[in-house]
Design a protein around this motif. Structure first.
Motif, PDB file in Angstrom:
ATOM      1  N   LEU A  38       0.838  -1.203   0.000  1.00 53.62           N
ATOM      2  CA  LEU A  38       0.000   0.000   0.000  1.00 53.62           C
ATOM      3  C   LEU A  38       0.871   1.252   0.000  1.00 53.62           C
ATOM      4  O   LEU A  38       0.606   2.210  -0.727  1.00 53.62           O
ATOM      5  CB  LEU A  38      -0.881  -0.019   1.254  1.00 53.62           C
ATOM      6  N   LYS A  39       1.920   1.189   0.839  1.00 56.22           N
ATOM      7  CA  LYS A  39       2.822   2.341   0.924  1.00 56.22           C
ATOM      8  C   LYS A  39       3.497   2.590  -0.429  1.00 56.22           C
ATOM      9  O   LYS A  39       3.615   3.720  -0.885  1.00 56.22           O
ATOM     10  CB  LYS A  39       3.892   2.087   1.992  1.00 56.22           C
ATOM     11  N   GLN A  40       3.896   1.448  -1.039  1.00 57.99           N
ATOM     12  CA  GLN A  40       4.562   1.536  -2.341  1.00 57.99           C
ATOM     13  C   GLN A  40       3.606   2.115  -3.381  1.00 57.99           C
ATOM     14  O   GLN A  40       3.968   2.986  -4.168  1.00 57.99           O
ATOM     15  CB  GLN A  40       4.985   0.125  -2.743  1.00 57.99           C
ATOM     16  N   THR A  41       2.361   1.586  -3.365  1.00 54.44           N
ATOM     17  CA  THR A  41       1.355   2.059  -4.318  1.00 54.44           C
ATOM     18  C   THR A  41       1.098   3.543  -4.105  1.00 54.44           C
ATOM     19  O   THR A  41       0.955   4.305  -5.072  1.00 54.44           O
ATOM     20  CB  THR A  41       0.038   1.272  -4.141  1.00 54.44           C
ATOM     21  N   GLN A  42       1.037   3.929  -2.816  1.00 52.74           N
ATOM     22  CA  GLN A  42       0.786   5.334  -2.520  1.00 52.74           C
ATOM     23  C   GLN A  42       1.900   6.206  -3.110  1.00 52.74           C
ATOM     24  O   GLN A  42       1.638   7.231  -3.738  1.00 52.74           O
ATOM     25  CB  GLN A  42       0.710   5.533  -1.004  1.00 52.74           C
ATOM     26  N   ALA A  43       3.138   5.734  -2.914  1.00 49.86           N
ATOM     27  CA  ALA A  43       4.275   6.487  -3.447  1.00 49.86           C
ATOM     28  C   ALA A  43       4.188   6.586  -4.965  1.00 49.86           C
ATOM     29  O   ALA A  43       4.438   7.642  -5.558  1.00 49.86           O
ATOM     30  CB  ALA A  43       5.581   5.813  -3.033  1.00 49.86           C
ATOM     31  N   GLN A  44       3.780   5.439  -5.579  1.00 50.09           N
ATOM     32  CA  GLN A  44       3.665   5.434  -7.048  1.00 50.09           C
ATOM     33  C   GLN A  44       2.565   6.396  -7.502  1.00 50.09           C
ATOM     34  O   GLN A  44       2.704   7.087  -8.504  1.00 50.09           O
ATOM     35  CB  GLN A  44       3.351   4.030  -7.548  1.00 50.09           C
ATOM     36  N   LEU A  45       1.458   6.389  -6.723  1.00 49.12           N
ATOM     37  CA  LEU A  45       0.337   7.273  -7.071  1.00 49.12           C
ATOM     38  C   LEU A  45       0.752   8.732  -6.985  1.00 49.12           C
ATOM     39  O   LEU A  45       0.425   9.529  -7.868  1.00 49.12           O
ATOM     40  CB  LEU A  45      -0.834   7.026  -6.116  1.00 49.12           C
ATOM     41  N   ILE A  46       1.474   9.029  -5.888  1.00 54.84           N
ATOM     42  CA  ILE A  46       1.934  10.411  -5.717  1.00 54.84           C
ATOM     43  C   ILE A  46       2.824  10.797  -6.894  1.00 54.84           C
ATOM     44  O   ILE A  46       2.682  11.860  -7.482  1.00 54.84           O
ATOM     45  CB  ILE A  46       2.686  10.566  -4.378  1.00 54.84           C
ATOM     46  N   GLN A  47       3.726   9.852  -7.243  1.00 59.25           N
ATOM     47  CA  GLN A  47       4.638  10.105  -8.355  1.00 59.25           C
ATOM     48  C   GLN A  47       3.847  10.282  -9.650  1.00 59.25           C
ATOM     49  O   GLN A  47       4.098  11.200 -10.426  1.00 59.25           O
ATOM     50  CB  GLN A  47       5.637   8.930  -8.473  1.00 59.25           C
ATOM     51  N   ALA A  48       2.855   9.388  -9.857  1.00 58.91           N
ATOM     52  CA  ALA A  48       2.052   9.463 -11.087  1.00 58.91           C
ATOM     53  C   ALA A  48       1.312  10.802 -11.143  1.00 58.91           C
ATOM     54  O   ALA A  48       1.218  11.426 -12.204  1.00 58.91           O
ATOM     55  CB  ALA A  48       1.060   8.307 -11.128  1.00 58.91           C
ATOM     56  N   GLU A  49       0.806  11.218  -9.971  1.00 57.01           N
ATOM     57  CA  GLU A  49       0.063  12.471  -9.939  1.00 57.01           C
ATOM     58  C   GLU A  49       0.986  13.652 -10.242  1.00 57.01           C
ATOM     59  O   GLU A  49       0.620  14.569 -10.958  1.00 57.01           O
ATOM     60  CB  GLU A  49      -0.574  12.636  -8.552  1.00 57.01           C
ATOM     61  N   LYS A  50       2.205  13.550  -9.659  1.00 56.74           N
ATOM     62  CA  LYS A  50       3.205  14.597  -9.920  1.00 56.74           C
ATOM     63  C   LYS A  50       3.467  14.696 -11.427  1.00 56.74           C
ATOM     64  O   LYS A  50       3.480  15.775 -12.003  1.00 56.74           O
ATOM     65  CB  LYS A  50       4.526  14.213  -9.246  1.00 56.74           C
ATOM     66  N   LEU A  51       3.667  13.495 -12.023  1.00 55.51           N
ATOM     67  CA  LEU A  51       4.000  13.473 -13.445  1.00 55.51           C
ATOM     68  C   LEU A  51       2.857  14.029 -14.282  1.00 55.51           C
ATOM     69  O   LEU A  51       3.068  14.742 -15.258  1.00 55.51           O
ATOM     70  CB  LEU A  51       4.334  12.045 -13.901  1.00 55.51           C
ATOM     71  N   GLU A  52       1.635  13.686 -13.853  1.00 62.74           N
ATOM     72  CA  GLU A  52       0.469  14.180 -14.597  1.00 62.74           C
ATOM     73  C   GLU A  52       0.402  15.705 -14.517  1.00 62.74           C
ATOM     74  O   GLU A  52       0.137  16.377 -15.517  1.00 62.74           O
ATOM     75  CB  GLU A  52      -0.801  13.559 -14.013  1.00 62.74           C
ATOM     76  N   SER A  53       0.674  16.232 -13.313  1.00 66.13           N
ATOM     77  CA  SER A  53       0.672  17.686 -13.145  1.00 66.13           C
ATOM     78  C   SER A  53       1.737  18.316 -14.036  1.00 66.13           C
ATOM     79  O   SER A  53       1.504  19.329 -14.688  1.00 66.13           O
ATOM     80  CB  SER A  53       0.973  18.064 -11.697  1.00 66.13           C
ATOM     81  N   ILE A  54       2.921  17.656 -14.038  1.00 63.36           N
ATOM     82  CA  ILE A  54       4.011  18.176 -14.875  1.00 63.36           C
ATOM     83  C   ILE A  54       3.593  18.160 -16.342  1.00 63.36           C
ATOM     84  O   ILE A  54       3.851  19.105 -17.081  1.00 63.36           O
ATOM     85  CB  ILE A  54       5.301  17.354 -14.659  1.00 63.36           C
ATOM     86  N   GLY A  55       2.903  17.077 -16.729  1.00 62.46           N
ATOM     87  CA  GLY A  55       2.440  16.955 -18.111  1.00 62.46           C
ATOM     88  C   GLY A  55       1.534  18.110 -18.506  1.00 62.46           C
ATOM     89  O   GLY A  55       1.695  18.728 -19.560  1.00 62.46           O
ATOM     90  N   ARG A  56       0.553  18.376 -17.602  1.00 61.99           N
ATOM     91  CA  ARG A  56      -0.389  19.481 -17.885  1.00 61.99           C
ATOM     92  C   ARG A  56       0.351  20.811 -17.949  1.00 61.99           C
ATOM     93  O   ARG A  56       0.129  21.637 -18.820  1.00 61.99           O
ATOM     94  CB  ARG A  56      -1.456  19.533 -16.787  1.00 61.99           C
ATOM     95  N   LEU A  57       1.270  20.945 -16.979  1.00 60.76           N
ATOM     96  CA  LEU A  57       2.032  22.181 -16.879  1.00 60.76           C
ATOM     97  C   LEU A  57       2.908  22.369 -18.122  1.00 60.76           C
ATOM     98  O   LEU A  57       3.031  23.472 -18.661  1.00 60.76           O
ATOM     99  CB  LEU A  57       2.924  22.078 -15.640  1.00 60.76           C
ATOM    100  N   ALA A  58       3.501  21.237 -18.567  1.00 60.23           N
ATOM    101  CA  ALA A  58       4.484  21.291 -19.649  1.00 60.23           C
ATOM    102  C   ALA A  58       3.894  21.876 -20.928  1.00 60.23           C
ATOM    103  O   ALA A  58       4.497  22.748 -21.550  1.00 60.23           O
ATOM    104  CB  ALA A  58       5.044  19.900 -19.908  1.00 60.23           C
ATOM    105  N   ALA A  59       2.696  21.399 -21.292  1.00 60.43           N
ATOM    106  CA  ALA A  59       2.086  21.866 -22.546  1.00 60.43           C
ATOM    107  C   ALA A  59       1.816  23.368 -22.457  1.00 60.43           C
ATOM    108  O   ALA A  59       2.070  24.114 -23.420  1.00 60.43           O
ATOM    109  CB  ALA A  59       0.801  21.094 -22.808  1.00 60.43           C
ATOM    110  N   GLY A  60       1.333  23.802 -21.301  1.00 63.08           N
ATOM    111  CA  GLY A  60       1.038  25.226 -21.111  1.00 63.08           C
ATOM    112  C   GLY A  60       2.300  26.063 -21.169  1.00 63.08           C
ATOM    113  O   GLY A  60       2.360  27.075 -21.885  1.00 63.08           O
ATOM    114  N   ILE A  61       3.324  25.585 -20.434  1.00 65.09           N
ATOM    115  CA  ILE A  61       4.599  26.328 -20.409  1.00 65.09           C
ATOM    116  C   ILE A  61       5.198  26.386 -21.813  1.00 65.09           C
ATOM    117  O   ILE A  61       5.661  27.425 -22.266  1.00 65.09           O
ATOM    118  CB  ILE A  61       5.602  25.661 -19.444  1.00 65.09           C
TER     119      ILE A  61
END
Lengths: 414, 125
Positions: A175-198
């Protein structure tokens, strides 16, 4: 009947303990008070003669053997228990009747005709007359089947509990590992959204700057070399800014893999050619330790070359004063094809090792690295079903290891 | 040498005017700037371009919609190059520098590279 006499005396002796209790009626009648008392016991109680024949059984014994006391008296265990068990009891009693050695609180078990297991707590002691001669034995058996069943169940429950605990801990880790992966995935998704705009907001002005610089450079009179140098520096700055945004875009929107069969050593060699310019004047010795005839891997050639390039550049930058750069290919113990890029630099501080795969994490000075190289390399390896790990070597320096998914390779081969 | 007519549709006026300056300075191009994508078709009909440079992300109408409008009108075979700030050359396959069959250039771009690409596309059309 010497034994019967002794029993009656014994009973009366037992009863004599009650003389001070003002209950004389208990001593009356053919059954003395002691016999009444013994019949009230929840445990089996019996007396046997020198031939192991029952002389007296209490009610509990009779109930246990599903007979009446008269049906039992005069008989031996052979008449009630499976023969092998009865023989064992008789042999043991024979020994007791000779030696006088008692059996105290021994746990016995036996199986009845229906296959049910019975557990008993057995005590048997020799019975002697006034002269001390053994004339029989006294026995008491306590039915402990329920307790043993409960004990067994408890043991089983304990094992189950221990197993559950292990599973729970594993689930917690997962669960802890999955949580870390989720956080990472969410970070990456945010970066993705941010990247196109930037990219849109920054690269458009950069495009105007580059067009303007191009025009100015072309319009410059030949006698103004300094202005030309300034314009070139400005152009380089635009390209640097653009390069960072390109890396961000490539990282955040990984394209589909274009899979072909490739030899990992060949890809490593191509990457070494691509980073030649990075070596510059650094005194870096390159050691190639390629294992020949490795199974080919189904990979995206350009992306894996990019992984190698990123790892090689990091290794080169880690050794500004020179050192040894080792590129190794081979197979791990499970047969998976892997490659390593190792340097002899200062290594990575242990507290930073966890962060190296985070986008924009860098230890390089401003302008020397975007902090996207390892993040991207890790993403590419994950896309390939493989992995990238970084470890400090005991002898110093960092070793980056990429592992390819050999399962995919096996599937492909079948 | 024949002067080629280049229509550039991009909402960044500073960018289009600098593209115009760079291209026209070579003496081989004449450039018409359109900063409002909804006016692209009218401008094309008036200017009669040999080639169109089309920004992808624009307010009001995106490059894809402008292209569809041009193709639906009389500009079925007009050579087009997409200009985009949101894609990288590396983002697409190395050998593939097209979006849906239309050549593209990632912004920012050096004037020389832009001119080479225009010449290349014109030569292939």
């Amino acid at each position: 009947m010497e034994v019967q006499t002794t029993i009656r005396r014994l009973c009366c002796n037992l009863a004599s303990g009650f003389q001070n209790t003002n209950l004389p009626w208990m001593l009356n009648g053919p059954n003395c008070m002691a016999a009444t008392l013994l019949n009230a016991l929840p445990d089996q109680f019996y007396v046997k003669d020198l031939q192991s024949r029952f002389v007296f059984v209490n009610t509990t014994t009779a109930t246990y053997l599903k007979k009446t006391p008269p049906e039992i008296v005069g008989k031996t265990d052979i008449d009630f228990f499976p023969s092998s068990l009865a023989s064992q009891f008789l042999a043991e009693e024979k020994l007791l009747l000779i030696s006088g050695q008692p059996v105290i609180n021994r746990e016995d078990w036996w199986q009845d005709a229906n296959g049910n297991t019975h557990w008993e707590l057995t005590t048997k002691v020799a019975l002697s007359d006034e002269t001390g001669a053994i004339i029989g034995l006294l026995g008491t058996n306590r039915d402990i089947t329920d307790r043993r069943t409960a004990q067994t169940q408890l043991q089983k429950l304990n094992i189950d509990l221990a197993r559950s605990q292990v599973e729970l801990l594993a689930a917690y880790d997962h669960l802890k590992q999955t949580q870390a992966q989720l956080i990472q995935a969410e970070k990456l998704e945010s970066i993705g959204r941010l990247a196109a705009g930037i990219a849109h907001e920054v690269r458009n002005p950069l495009a105007t700057l580059l067009m303007g610089l191009g025009f100015l450079k072309g319009s410059l009179p030949a006698q103004q070399p300094l202005t030309g140098t300034v314009l070139n520096d400005m152009r380089d700055a635009v390209h640097r800014a653009d390069a960072i945004i390109c890396e961000l875009l490539d990282f955040s929107s990984p394209r589909q893999l274009d899979l072909t069969d490739e030899a990992v050593s060949v890809l490593a060699e191509r990457a070494l050619v691509l980073v030649r310019h990075e070596l510059g004047h650094r005194r870096i010795e390159i050691m190639r330790k390629f294992t020949p005839d490795l199974p080919v891997q189904r990979v995206d050639r350009i992306r894996i070359e990019q992984v190698f390039v990123n790892l090689l550049i990091n290794a080169i930058h880690a050794m500004p004063a020179g050192g040894q750069l080792t590129v190794r290919t081979g197979q791990n113990q499970t047969g998976a094809v892997m490659a390593e890029v190792c340097d002899t630099g200062p290594g990575i501080a242990p507290e930073l090792l966890k962060k190296v795969f985070e986008p924009f994490f860098t230890t390089k000075k401003v302008g020397a690295g975007s902090g996207m190289g390892l993040a991207m390399a890790k993403t590419i390896m994950t896309q390939h079903g493989g992995d990238l790990t970084l470890t400090n070597q005991s002898e110093g320096g960092v070793c980056a290891r990429i592992i390819f998914n050999n399962k995919k390779e096996a599937d492909h081969g079948s | 040498m024949e002067v080629r007519r280049v229509l550039i549709v991009d909402d960044e006026a500073a960018f289009t005017s600098l593209v115009k300056l760079n291209l026209e300075k070579t003496g081989r191009f004449t450039v018409c700037e359109v900063n409002n994508p909804t006016k692209a078709l009218v401008a094309a009909r008036e200017f009669k371009p040999d080639i169109t440079l089309l920004d992808v992300i624009m307010p009001g109408q995106d490059g894809g919609q402008v292209l569809a409008e041009l193709r639906a009108a009389e500009f079925v075979d007009l050579p087009v190059i997409f200009l985009t700030a949101t894609l990288t050359q590396r983002g697409l396959h190395e050998r593939d520098d097209q979006i849906d069959g239309v050549p593209f250039i990632a912004k920012p771009v050096e004037p020389k590279k832009l001119i080479n690409r225009i010449n290349e596309v014109l030569a292939n059309s």
